[in-house]
Design an enzyme around this catalytic site. Structure first.
Site, short mmCIF file in Angstrom:
data_model
loop_
_atom_site.label_atom_id
_atom_site.label_comp_id
_atom_site.label_asym_id
_atom_site.label_seq_id
_atom_site.Cartn_x
_atom_site.Cartn_y
_atom_site.Cartn_z
N LYS A 1 -65.78 65.42 -58.81
CA LYS A 1 -66.75 64.43 -58.22
C LYS A 1 -67.93 64.84 -58.96
O LYS A 1 -68.23 65.75 -59.47
CB LYS A 1 -66.70 64.70 -56.85
N TYR B 1 -61.38 53.54 -52.87
CA TYR B 1 -61.51 54.12 -51.42
C TYR B 1 -61.29 52.91 -50.51
O TYR B 1 -61.81 53.01 -49.36
CB TYR B 1 -62.69 54.75 -51.29
N PHE C 1 -69.12 56.17 -43.21
CA PHE C 1 -69.62 57.17 -44.48
C PHE C 1 -69.11 56.39 -45.60
O PHE C 1 -69.52 57.00 -46.67
CB PHE C 1 -68.69 58.35 -44.44
N ARG D 1 -53.53 69.26 -53.38
CA ARG D 1 -54.26 69.30 -51.86
C ARG D 1 -54.57 70.66 -51.27
O ARG D 1 -55.52 70.89 -50.82
CB ARG D 1 -53.45 68.41 -51.13
N THR E 1 -61.25 68.83 -46.26
CA THR E 1 -62.13 67.96 -46.75
C THR E 1 -63.50 68.31 -46.49
O THR E 1 -64.43 68.18 -47.35
CB THR E 1 -62.10 66.53 -45.83
N ARG F 1 -62.62 73.78 -52.70
CA ARG F 1 -63.87 73.43 -51.54
C ARG F 1 -64.51 74.33 -51.18
O ARG F 1 -65.76 74.64 -50.86
CB ARG F 1 -63.37 72.15 -50.85
N ASN G 1 -67.98 67.21 -51.86
CA ASN G 1 -66.89 68.33 -51.70
C ASN G 1 -66.01 68.27 -53.10
O ASN G 1 -64.66 68.84 -52.95
CB ASN G 1 -65.75 67.92 -50.52
N HIS H 1 -61.48 65.09 -55.63
CA HIS H 1 -60.46 64.28 -54.82
C HIS H 1 -59.05 64.50 -55.43
O HIS H 1 -58.95 64.95 -56.50
CB HIS H 1 -60.77 62.57 -55.34
N GLU I 1 -53.58 54.81 -57.47
CA GLU I 1 -54.86 55.42 -57.92
C GLU I 1 -54.84 55.55 -59.52
O GLU I 1 -55.83 55.52 -60.28
CB GLU I 1 -55.38 56.85 -57.31
P1 IDP Z 1 -59.93 63.96 -48.80
O1 IDP Z 1 -60.95 63.51 -50.00
O2 IDP Z 1 -59.74 65.09 -48.31
O3 IDP Z 1 -58.57 63.06 -48.85
P2 IDP Z 1 -60.59 61.34 -47.04
O4 IDP Z 1 -60.43 61.30 -45.42
O5 IDP Z 1 -59.75 60.69 -47.64
O6 IDP Z 1 -60.67 63.23 -47.42
O7 IDP Z 1 -62.12 61.04 -47.55
C1 IDP Z 1 -62.37 60.68 -48.60
C2 IDP Z 1 -63.77 61.20 -49.12
O8 IDP Z 1 -64.65 60.63 -48.10
C3 IDP Z 1 -63.80 62.84 -48.54
O9 IDP Z 1 -63.37 63.42 -49.71
C4 IDP Z 1 -65.32 62.75 -48.58
O10 IDP Z 1 -66.34 62.87 -49.72
C5 IDP Z 1 -65.82 61.65 -47.90
N1 IDP Z 1 -65.58 61.81 -46.19
C6 IDP Z 1 -64.54 61.94 -45.61
N2 IDP Z 1 -64.95 62.06 -44.27
C7 IDP Z 1 -66.23 62.05 -44.11
C8 IDP Z 1 -67.21 62.26 -43.04
O11 IDP Z 1 -66.83 62.02 -41.94
N3 IDP Z 1 -68.58 61.92 -43.40
C9 IDP Z 1 -68.78 62.13 -44.51
N4 IDP Z 1 -68.05 61.81 -45.57
C10 IDP Z 1 -66.86 61.79 -45.50
MG MG Z 2 -58.10 61.03 -49.27
#
Ligand code: IDP
Ligand code: MG
Length: 140
Positions: A10, A50, A58, A86, A92, A103, A117, A120, A131
Site C-alpha cells: 500500500k 473494494y 471508512f 494472510r 487488519t 503489519r 496497514n 492487502h 482481484e
Molecule cells: P483486510 O485488509 O485485513 O482484508 P478488510 O476488512 O478487508 O481488511 O478492510 C480493507 C481495508 O480497509 C483494511 O486493510 C484497512 O486498510 C481498511 N479498514 C478496514 N477496517 C477499517 C476500519 O474500521 N477503519 C478504518 N479503516 C479500515
Molecule cells: Mg479484505
C-alpha cells in the site's frame, strides 16, 4: 493446491521505503513472484477492488488513502498462498497485529481515517481471481 493471490503493497509502505522488505518476506516464506508492477491506482480500479466495503464508514477514506500514491501490485503463487499470505500479513489493525507479522512489525496507528496497514492480501480463491482480474488483466 497451487494457487495465486493478489498482494498490494500500500501507499504507506511505498512512502516509507518498505516495499522491498515486504517482497523480501514473501520470497523468504517461499512463495513465487509471478508478476509485479508499480502504479498509482485510479479511483475506478479501487472502487472495483473494494466493492464489498462500499457504504462502510471508512470507505471514502480508504479509497483516498489507496489513491494517494504508488502501490506495488504483486501476483504471488504457491500451495495455500492465499491463507499463507494472510498469516504473514497479520490482523487488519496494525496495533493489534502480532510482532513477527508484516503489519505487526512494520505498521502502526498514525491517527488517520483509513487504517494504514502496509499490505492487502486476497482472502479467498474467489476474491483472488476477481482481484487479479482488476490488477493483472494481462495474466488472463
Ligand atoms: P483486510 O485488509 O485485513 O482484508 P478488510 O476488512 O478487508 O481488511 O478492510 C480493507 C481495508 O480497509 C483494511 O486493510 C484497512 O486498510 C481498511 N479498514 C478496514 N477496517 C477499517 C476500519 O474500521 N477503519 C478504518 N479503516 C479500515
Ligand atoms: Mg479484505
Amino acid at each position: 493446491m497451487t494457487e495465486r493471490s493478489l498482494v498490494l503493497v500500500k501507499p504507506d509502505a511505498f512512502a516509507r521505503g518498505l516495499t522491498g522488505e515486504v517482497i523480501r518476506r514473501i520470497e523468504a516464506k517461499g512463495y513465487t513472484l509471478v508478476a509485479l508492477k508499480v502504479l498509482t491506482p485510479t479511483r475506478d480500479m479501487l472502487a472495483q477492488h473494494y466493492a464489498e466495503h462500499e457504504g462502510k464508514p471508512f470507505y471514502e477514506g480508504l479509497l483516498e488513502f489507496m489513491a494517494s500514491g504508488p502501490v506495488t501490485a504483486v501476483c504471488i503463487e504457491g500451495v495455500r498462498c492465499i491463507p499463507g499470505f494472510r498469516s504473514l500479513a497479520g490482523k487488519t489493525d496494525p496495533t493489534e497485529a502480532l510482532p513477527g507479522t508484516i503489519r505487526g512489525d512494520l505498521g502502526r496507528d498514525w491517527g488517520q481515517g483509513a487504517t494504514h496497514n502496509i499490505v492487502h492480501g486476497s482472502d479467498s480463491p474467489e476474491s483472488a481471481a476477481r482481484e487479479l482480474g482488476i490488477w493483472f488483466p494481462e495474466l488472463g
